[in-house]
Write a protein that holds these residues in place. Structure first.
Motif, PDB file in Angstrom:
ATOM      1  N   VAL A  10       0.684  -0.997  -0.005  1.00 23.15           N
ATOM      2  CA  VAL A  10       0.034   0.027   0.008  1.00 23.15           C
ATOM      3  C   VAL A  10       0.797   1.400   0.121  1.00 23.15           C
ATOM      4  CG1 VAL A  10      -1.711   1.345   1.172  1.00 23.15           C
ATOM      5  CG2 VAL A  10      -1.870  -1.094   0.831  1.00 23.15           C
ATOM      6  N   VAL A  11       1.985   1.354   0.880  1.00 22.86           N
ATOM      7  CA  VAL A  11       2.720   2.434   0.724  1.00 22.86           C
ATOM      8  C   VAL A  11       3.488   2.520  -0.453  1.00 22.86           C
ATOM      9  CG1 VAL A  11       4.871   3.417   2.098  1.00 22.86           C
ATOM     10  CG2 VAL A  11       3.146   2.201   3.527  1.00 22.86           C
ATOM     11  N   LYS A  12       3.906   1.476  -1.030  1.00 25.65           N
ATOM     12  CA  LYS A  12       4.842   1.709  -2.220  1.00 25.65           C
ATOM     13  C   LYS A  12       3.956   2.135  -3.317  1.00 25.65           C
ATOM     14  CE  LYS A  12       7.518  -1.257  -5.454  1.00 25.65           C
ATOM     15  NZ  LYS A  12       7.971  -2.524  -5.722  1.00 25.65           N
ATOM     16  N   ASN A  36     -14.126   8.299  13.380  1.00 29.03           N
ATOM     17  CA  ASN A  36     -14.468   6.866  12.657  1.00 29.03           C
ATOM     18  C   ASN A  36     -13.910   7.071  11.068  1.00 29.03           C
ATOM     19  OD1 ASN A  36     -15.794   5.717  14.738  1.00 29.03           O
ATOM     20  ND2 ASN A  36     -17.939   6.465  14.179  1.00 29.03           N
ATOM     21  N   ASN A  37     -12.815   7.391  10.835  1.00 31.43           N
ATOM     22  CA  ASN A  37     -12.222   7.215   9.386  1.00 31.43           C
ATOM     23  C   ASN A  37     -13.108   8.328   8.484  1.00 31.43           C
ATOM     24  OD1 ASN A  37      -9.765   5.301   9.844  1.00 31.43           O
ATOM     25  ND2 ASN A  37     -11.572   4.133  10.416  1.00 31.43           N
ATOM     26  N   LEU A  38     -13.562   9.383   8.757  1.00 27.06           N
ATOM     27  CA  LEU A  38     -14.408  10.233   8.336  1.00 27.06           C
ATOM     28  C   LEU A  38     -13.499  11.539   8.518  1.00 27.06           C
ATOM     29  CD1 LEU A  38     -18.086   9.630   9.238  1.00 27.06           C
ATOM     30  CD2 LEU A  38     -16.913   8.847   7.261  1.00 27.06           C
ATOM     31  N   HIS A  39     -13.334  12.161   7.262  1.00 29.85           N
ATOM     32  CA  HIS A  39     -12.826  13.334   6.968  1.00 29.85           C
ATOM     33  C   HIS A  39     -13.407  14.514   6.448  1.00 29.85           C
ATOM     34  CE1 HIS A  39      -9.023  11.481   8.520  1.00 29.85           C
ATOM     35  NE2 HIS A  39      -9.373  10.462   7.674  1.00 29.85           N
ATOM     36  N   ARG A  48     -17.852  21.837   0.444  1.00 28.62           N
ATOM     37  CA  ARG A  48     -17.297  21.016   1.675  1.00 28.62           C
ATOM     38  C   ARG A  48     -18.298  19.841   2.011  1.00 28.62           C
ATOM     39  NH1 ARG A  48     -16.076  24.294   6.836  1.00 28.62           N
ATOM     40  NH2 ARG A  48     -14.320  25.333   6.098  1.00 28.62           N
ATOM     41  N   PHE A  49     -17.940  18.827   2.293  1.00 26.78           N
ATOM     42  CA  PHE A  49     -18.487  17.250   2.579  1.00 26.78           C
ATOM     43  C   PHE A  49     -17.531  16.573   3.031  1.00 26.78           C
ATOM     44  CE2 PHE A  49     -17.864  17.264  -1.987  1.00 26.78           C
ATOM     45  CZ  PHE A  49     -17.267  16.034  -2.266  1.00 26.78           C
ATOM     46  N   LEU A  50     -18.054  15.344   3.872  1.00 24.51           N
ATOM     47  CA  LEU A  50     -17.451  14.322   4.549  1.00 24.51           C
ATOM     48  C   LEU A  50     -16.882  13.324   3.420  1.00 24.51           C
ATOM     49  CD1 LEU A  50     -19.496  13.539   7.757  1.00 24.51           C
ATOM     50  CD2 LEU A  50     -17.409  15.052   7.537  1.00 24.51           C
ATOM     51  N   VAL A  51     -15.736  12.751   3.776  1.00 20.87           N
ATOM     52  CA  VAL A  51     -15.085  11.745   2.727  1.00 20.87           C
ATOM     53  C   VAL A  51     -14.884  10.583   3.825  1.00 20.87           C
ATOM     54  CG1 VAL A  51     -14.536  13.217   0.915  1.00 20.87           C
ATOM     55  CG2 VAL A  51     -12.922  12.788   2.682  1.00 20.87           C
ATOM     56  N   SER A  52     -14.737   9.263   3.317  1.00 24.29           N
ATOM     57  CA  SER A  52     -14.287   8.310   4.112  1.00 24.29           C
ATOM     58  C   SER A  52     -12.896   7.711   3.723  1.00 24.29           C
ATOM     59  CB  SER A  52     -15.215   7.422   4.222  1.00 24.29           C
ATOM     60  OG  SER A  52     -15.452   6.470   2.901  1.00 24.29           O
ATOM     61  N   ARG A  58      -6.301   2.508   6.324  1.00 29.36           N
ATOM     62  CA  ARG A  58      -6.238   2.743   7.727  1.00 29.36           C
ATOM     63  C   ARG A  58      -5.324   1.919   8.359  1.00 29.36           C
ATOM     64  NH1 ARG A  58     -12.636   1.161   8.275  1.00 29.36           N
ATOM     65  NH2 ARG A  58     -13.324   3.081   6.783  1.00 29.36           N
ATOM     66  N   LYS A  59      -4.723   2.470   9.085  1.00 35.52           N
ATOM     67  CA  LYS A  59      -3.384   2.049   9.990  1.00 35.52           C
ATOM     68  C   LYS A  59      -2.259   1.967   9.290  1.00 35.52           C
ATOM     69  CE  LYS A  59      -6.157  -0.222  13.647  1.00 35.52           C
ATOM     70  NZ  LYS A  59      -6.400  -1.387  14.415  1.00 35.52           N
ATOM     71  N   ASN A  60      -2.279   2.223   7.955  1.00 37.54           N
ATOM     72  CA  ASN A  60      -1.109   2.125   7.129  1.00 37.54           C
ATOM     73  C   ASN A  60      -0.661   3.484   6.695  1.00 37.54           C
ATOM     74  OD1 ASN A  60      -1.079  -0.589   7.017  1.00 37.54           O
ATOM     75  ND2 ASN A  60      -2.604  -0.623   5.282  1.00 37.54           N
ATOM     76  N   LEU A  61      -1.611   4.393   6.302  1.00 31.76           N
ATOM     77  CA  LEU A  61      -0.983   5.866   5.945  1.00 31.76           C
ATOM     78  C   LEU A  61      -2.146   6.969   6.797  1.00 31.76           C
ATOM     79  CD1 LEU A  61      -1.057   5.162   2.230  1.00 31.76           C
ATOM     80  CD2 LEU A  61       0.854   5.506   3.629  1.00 31.76           C
ATOM     81  N   TRP A  62      -1.552   7.786   7.176  1.00 36.02           N
ATOM     82  CA  TRP A  62      -2.261   9.004   7.876  1.00 36.02           C
ATOM     83  C   TRP A  62      -2.189  10.273   6.959  1.00 36.02           C
ATOM     84  CZ3 TRP A  62       1.239   5.460   9.616  1.00 36.02           C
ATOM     85  CH2 TRP A  62       0.414   4.614  10.623  1.00 36.02           C
TER      86      TRP A  62
END
Length: 179
Positions: A10-12, A36-39, A48-52, A58-62
């Protein structure tokens, strides 16, 4: 596939691939995390709106406030109207600007090196001068700085250490005298 192998792939994929958004995808800037992994994100036009965040990230990239992402719209979404499909880093952003697909609303968000006015030749000459002026060959300006921690500088003066040494010697002499 193990978690470590998945994380590596995933990182690669994110760091090496250069992706251009399709017609239905949007380039957006992250405004903040709602949990809850919403931004919350904004488009170049100001919508503007929410994206998941998808499970593969998740837990791999921030991502943090101010980062840019490519979002796939969710047509049937109520509050959440998109899913992050790609996280854009500096090299990706520069590539998208060269291709001319960078949104107009984000054009003012240049890095400090891109803000320099003049022709590309003048900018490269200024950059060479700056490199000559620098003391070290390594440029650490792009490294992450944790602003949540206070920077503390420790300094010891020689006078304090001399006084402490004298005090310790006096205590030793007293101890020897008692024995």
């Amino acid at each position: 596939m193990s978690k470590a192998t998945k994380r590596k792939h995933v990182v690669k994929e994110v760091l090496e691939d250069c992706v251009t958004p399709t017609e239905d995808q949007h380039i957006m800037r992250v405004l903040g995390s709602n949990g809850n992994n919403l931004h919350e994100a904004v488009t170049g036009s100001g919508e503007r709106f929410l994206v998941s965040m998808p499970t593969k990230f998740r837990k791999n990239l921030w991502i943090k406030r101010g980062d840019f992402v490519i979002v796939d719209p969710i047509k049937e979404g109520g509050k959440v109207k998109g899913e992050i499909s790609f996280i854009l880093y500096r090299d990706h952003i520069q590539n998208l600007r060269k291709l001319g697909v960078w949104p107009e609303g984000f054009q003012e968000d240049h890095t400090s090196s891109e803000r320099n006015e003049g022709t590309p030749k003048e900018r490269s000459e200024r950059k060479n001068e700056e490199e000559d002026d620098s003391d070290s060959e390594d440029d650490d300006s792009d490294l992450f700085v944790n602003t949540n921690r206070a920077t503390v500088l420790y300094s010891e003066s020689e006078e304090e250490t001399d006084e402490e040494d004298d005090d310790e010697e006096e205590e030793k002499e007293k101890d020897e005298g008692k024995a």
